[in-house]
Structures are given as structure tokens and as C-alpha cells.
Design an enzyme around this catalytic site. Sequence first.
Site, PDB file in Angstrom:
ATOM      1  N   ARG A 129       0.325  11.709  -6.648  1.00 19.02           N
ATOM      2  CA  ARG A 129      -0.317  11.894  -7.888  1.00 19.02           C
ATOM      3  C   ARG A 129      -1.689  12.774  -7.588  1.00 19.02           C
ATOM      4  NH1 ARG A 129       2.530   7.409  -8.837  1.00 19.02           N
ATOM      5  NH2 ARG A 129       3.970   7.541 -10.583  1.00 19.02           N
ATOM      6  N   ASP A 158       6.717  12.406  -5.602  1.00 23.26           N
ATOM      7  CA  ASP A 158       7.123  11.704  -6.964  1.00 23.26           C
ATOM      8  C   ASP A 158       6.957  12.936  -8.069  1.00 23.26           C
ATOM      9  OD1 ASP A 158       6.420   9.879  -9.327  1.00 23.26           O
ATOM     10  OD2 ASP A 158       6.073   8.514  -7.883  1.00 23.26           O
ATOM     11  N   HIS A 219      11.402   9.589  -9.968  1.00 24.42           N
ATOM     12  CA  HIS A 219      10.066  10.089  -9.800  1.00 24.42           C
ATOM     13  C   HIS A 219      10.489  11.460  -8.887  1.00 24.42           C
ATOM     14  CE1 HIS A 219       7.617   6.662 -11.181  1.00 24.42           C
ATOM     15  NE2 HIS A 219       8.882   6.159 -10.914  1.00 24.42           N
ATOM     16  N   GLU A 276      12.024   2.508 -11.700  1.00 26.98           N
ATOM     17  CA  GLU A 276      11.999   3.054 -12.863  1.00 26.98           C
ATOM     18  C   GLU A 276      12.803   4.134 -13.249  1.00 26.98           C
ATOM     19  OE1 GLU A 276       7.346   2.250 -13.979  1.00 26.98           O
ATOM     20  OE2 GLU A 276       7.615   3.790 -12.450  1.00 26.98           O
ATOM     21  N   TYR A 372      -2.015  -4.334  -7.031  1.00 26.22           N
ATOM     22  CA  TYR A 372      -2.079  -3.069  -7.259  1.00 26.22           C
ATOM     23  C   TYR A 372      -3.802  -2.601  -7.269  1.00 26.22           C
ATOM     24  CZ  TYR A 372       2.705  -1.755  -8.258  1.00 26.22           C
ATOM     25  OH  TYR A 372       4.083  -1.340  -8.019  1.00 26.22           O
ATOM     26  N   PHE A 373      -4.166  -1.580  -6.517  1.00 26.30           N
ATOM     27  CA  PHE A 373      -5.368  -1.354  -6.694  1.00 26.30           C
ATOM     28  C   PHE A 373      -5.788  -0.272  -7.471  1.00 26.30           C
ATOM     29  CE2 PHE A 373      -6.515  -2.727  -2.039  1.00 26.30           C
ATOM     30  CZ  PHE A 373      -6.332  -4.198  -2.438  1.00 26.30           C
ATOM     31  N   ASP A 374      -4.965   0.190  -8.413  1.00 27.81           N
ATOM     32  CA  ASP A 374      -5.471   1.178  -9.438  1.00 27.81           C
ATOM     33  C   ASP A 374      -5.692   0.072 -10.894  1.00 27.81           C
ATOM     34  OD1 ASP A 374      -2.671   0.083  -9.807  1.00 27.81           O
ATOM     35  OD2 ASP A 374      -2.104   2.203 -11.066  1.00 27.81           O
ATOM     36  N   THR A 424      -2.515   6.624  -7.461  1.00 27.82           N
ATOM     37  CA  THR A 424      -3.615   7.483  -7.854  1.00 27.82           C
ATOM     38  C   THR A 424      -3.660   8.348  -8.897  1.00 27.82           C
ATOM     39  OG1 THR A 424      -2.740   9.020  -6.345  1.00 27.82           O
ATOM     40  CG2 THR A 424      -4.073   7.355  -5.413  1.00 27.82           C
ATOM     41  N   GLU A 425      -2.786   7.872 -10.257  1.00 26.62           N
ATOM     42  CA  GLU A 425      -2.958   8.667 -11.176  1.00 26.62           C
ATOM     43  C   GLU A 425      -4.474   8.766 -11.776  1.00 26.62           C
ATOM     44  OE1 GLU A 425      -0.822   6.025 -10.663  1.00 26.62           O
ATOM     45  OE2 GLU A 425       1.159   6.671 -11.812  1.00 26.62           O
TER      46      GLU A 425
END
Length: 502
Positions: A129, A158, A219, A276, A372-374, A424-425
Site C-alpha cells: 500500500r 496487493d 488482492h 478476502e 493490527y497496528f493500523d 499501511t493504507e
Amino acid sequence: MITILKQGSALANIAVALLLYLIPAGTNAQIPIIPAPQSVTLGKGYFAPTKKPATKDMVVVTEKNHGDEYYRLEITPKKIVCYAATETGVFYAKQSLLQLADVHGRIPCMIIEDEPRFEWRGLMLDVSRHFFGKEVVLQQLDILARLKMNRYHLHLTDETGWRIEIKQYPKLTGVGAEGNWSDRKAPRAFYTQEDIREIVEYARERHIMVIPEIDMPGHATAVYRSYPEFSTGGTGRWAGFTFYPAAEATYTFLRHVLTEVAALFPAPYIHIGGDEVHFGNQEWKTDPKIQQFIQDNQLGNEVGLEHYFVRRACEIIAGLGKTVIGWDEIIESGVPADKMIVMWWRHDKPQVLDQALKAGFRVILSPRIPCYFDFVQHDTHKIGRRWSGAFNTLEVAYRFPESIQDRTAGRERQILGIQANIWTERIADKKRLDFMTFPRVTVIAEDAWSGTENKNEATFKERLPLFLKYLDTKKIYYFNPFNPDSTPEPWGPEKEDVIAEG
Ligand code: ACM
């Protein structure tokens, strides 16, 4: 220079005589080691190093009857003796010494006996991302090593970008590496094969295994842009999201790609994503060749086709002598439990964890909450994700995996370990990457290494400031949990994503 002594030497005996009392390691802030060791017996006085750093004064005794990651450190005023079975144990003993040295370079006398709770102590970085170059990765590896973390998972492909050079298919990086989540026209960014070799070697020197992920069958939009013949194509938001599942040429392409990947990464695993896939993908439903393929192979429907795809990928990877890891969707693919490792990520579907364990899979715990660190880490933060209002504070992360112990009870041996994931979006630059990663990763390190009886949230917070000082030496812009206002949240790339749900 490391000196090798035989077991039971006079030095070791003197060391023992000087020691006074045993304390639970994580409960004493005088022992500022993160992750907390399994057992510490405090002594009197200090070892004063004759050389800097003190790790050079350490005497190593090879003791074979322990696990690879075990170490025992005996620190007395005159000597430091390390007992370990392997170089990895010696390396971890050194990391403990480096953390123990106080601001004057002295090390308090003590005996530490230590080994990890879990074999998998991981961090994943999504470089698709937004791309983060080799220097960022090497710095992360340095810090992970200090925390005795031993797995580094690179999410290399991705929708947004393909980030690893594949010699046989140059357009993957010639076209597929263009753009990122915030700027579709950003210049190409990817790791050359030489970069990958350097990263892998740097990690190996720090006893860290690097695991590549090539996401499939979903993805995969970067492949659509570079080699549309292997993509399902289509129109709209999901155009080209999946590989084309009904042509042998797609599997041949994947075999070629994975053969190059397997040769670059010595890890015994390749991660195939598998997440997904969007069962209802319009193109899979409407493409006559795909529908014919489903019929011919008696796959039932698009979900059956997805599982077929995963089985084919597993066969290719097994043929390369590696084991597949995948996100938790893969558990229904029909691949036997001993042939695949599952990363459980859907915290809102705990039944999937139950199902994976019951089916006998080995599982890496990586649920969105708290791994999740986002996700934001403080209620005042605006940019990262939340899930029905929930987010990932240090405290929430610290209570893991004890918070799900009822689900894993009796099946602990199937839990390989714990991994944090940095998607990282909403992380476009190094400053925000650091802010979202540190110091949360120290908590995951302690969750994965220290036994429940050694964890203590209060003293963790007393031990943390010393680690923050170490991060200062690396010029890391971490979130300061003790004074949140002092470290304002750096802005992300997408203003419309503010307080995104899901
Ligand atoms: C994932 O977060 N899609 C694994």
C-alpha cells in the site's frame, strides 16, 4: 572475544554463591528487560565492564540439553557467564545484557534463566500500500532483535503495488510497482533481488526469519496492471482483484514466480494470503469459462473454485519444499491440517479460531484486536482504524493472549505464537510508521515471549521508559503513552478515511 568454559566451572559456582533472592522477573522494575525473562534471582553489586559493550566480557558455556532459544546468564562483579545450547540463545543473552546496562554502563548482579513462551514472535509490514525501503526494514529488524522477536513477514504484493523483482516477469515491477495508496502515479518502488538478499542476511544475523507473502487469489490487482492475461479483469472497484482461476497458464505463472521467491528466502514457509477473495466476485459468476471450469472440476460454485485455487497454490509450494501459511479463510480449502499454517486475523469471528484448532491446524494468533497496528492506540487519535469503537491501546495488547485463553485452553501446543501486522493504507511515511509501531510492538514482544505468570502491566510501564530511551537513540518518532500530548499523531494520506470503521 567469547571464551568457552565447561559446565560447572569454578566461575559459575562463585556466581551462584553471590546470589540472594529469586523474584518474578516481570514484577521488578529494577530489571528493565523487555520482554520480561522467565526467572531472575537478584544478587548484590554490579558487574563493571572492562570493555564496552559488556557483551564482549561474556563467557559462553555450551549446554546442549536445552531448547535453541534458551539462555542462562550469571552476572557477578567479576564475570558474566552465559549458558546456551545455540548461537540464538547466546544472542538473546546479549540482548538482555544490553538492556540491563544502566546509564553508567553497569550491570546489576543476578542470574537470569530464560526461554520463550512461543516459537513465533512476529511482525508483518505491508509494503504494497505504501512502500518502505531497505533502510526502514533494517532498522525495524534491529529493534525486533533487541526485543527477541524472530519472524518478519513482508506483505509484498496487493492491489496497490507489486514490490519484489521477479526476473522472469519484469513487468511486475516495471508496471505493477508504480503508484501507492495515496498517489496512483507515485514512481515505481520495489525491492530488487539483491535488496531481498541483503534484508534476509541482515535478519539472519539477528536470528530473525523473513517470510514472504504473495497474496492470492485476491488482492492481486498489481498483476492485472502488468500481466492482464493472468487476471480475471472486469470493471469497477474490483477490476483485476483476483487471478484468473480457470486457466493452467495462471498456475504456471505462479509456479515460476514462487520458484524465484522460494530461492530468495531461506524460510521454510511461503505465505499465500488467501484472504478476502469476495466469493461473489461478479466476474467469477459471469465468465463462461470460469463457470465451465467449475462444472468440469465438480467444484460446486465460486467458493469451491477458491478452495481449488488454494489447493493448487499449496501443491506448488510443497513442490518447492516449503510449507504454506495463509490467512484464516484458507482453513476450508481442504488442505490437510499438517500441510498448512493458519494466521487467525478475524477477531470478530472467534469461531474460526475454534474451527482451525479443532481441525488440528497450527495457528499464529494475529487478530485485528489487538494485533493490527493500523488501529489507533489512543482515543484522541483520529486517523487509524477502529472496530465498533474498539481500538488497540497498550493495555488491550498487554492483556493478550490471556484475553482469549478460554478458547485456546487444552490446545496450546497448536499455537505457534503471536504476530502484529502493520497495514499501511493510512501509513504513508516513516514518521507515521514509527508512531503506529512503537512502542506497541514491545507489548507484542512480551505477550509472545513471557509466560503469563511473569507478565505485569504495572511494571511493564516502569520498564518501558528505558526502552523509549533506546528508541530515542534511533530517532524513532514513537507514541509516548506517558504523555500523549507530547507526541501528536502524524497525519495520514487520506483525510476522508478519518475514523474509518472496519
Ligand atoms: C487481512 O487483514 N485482510 C488479513
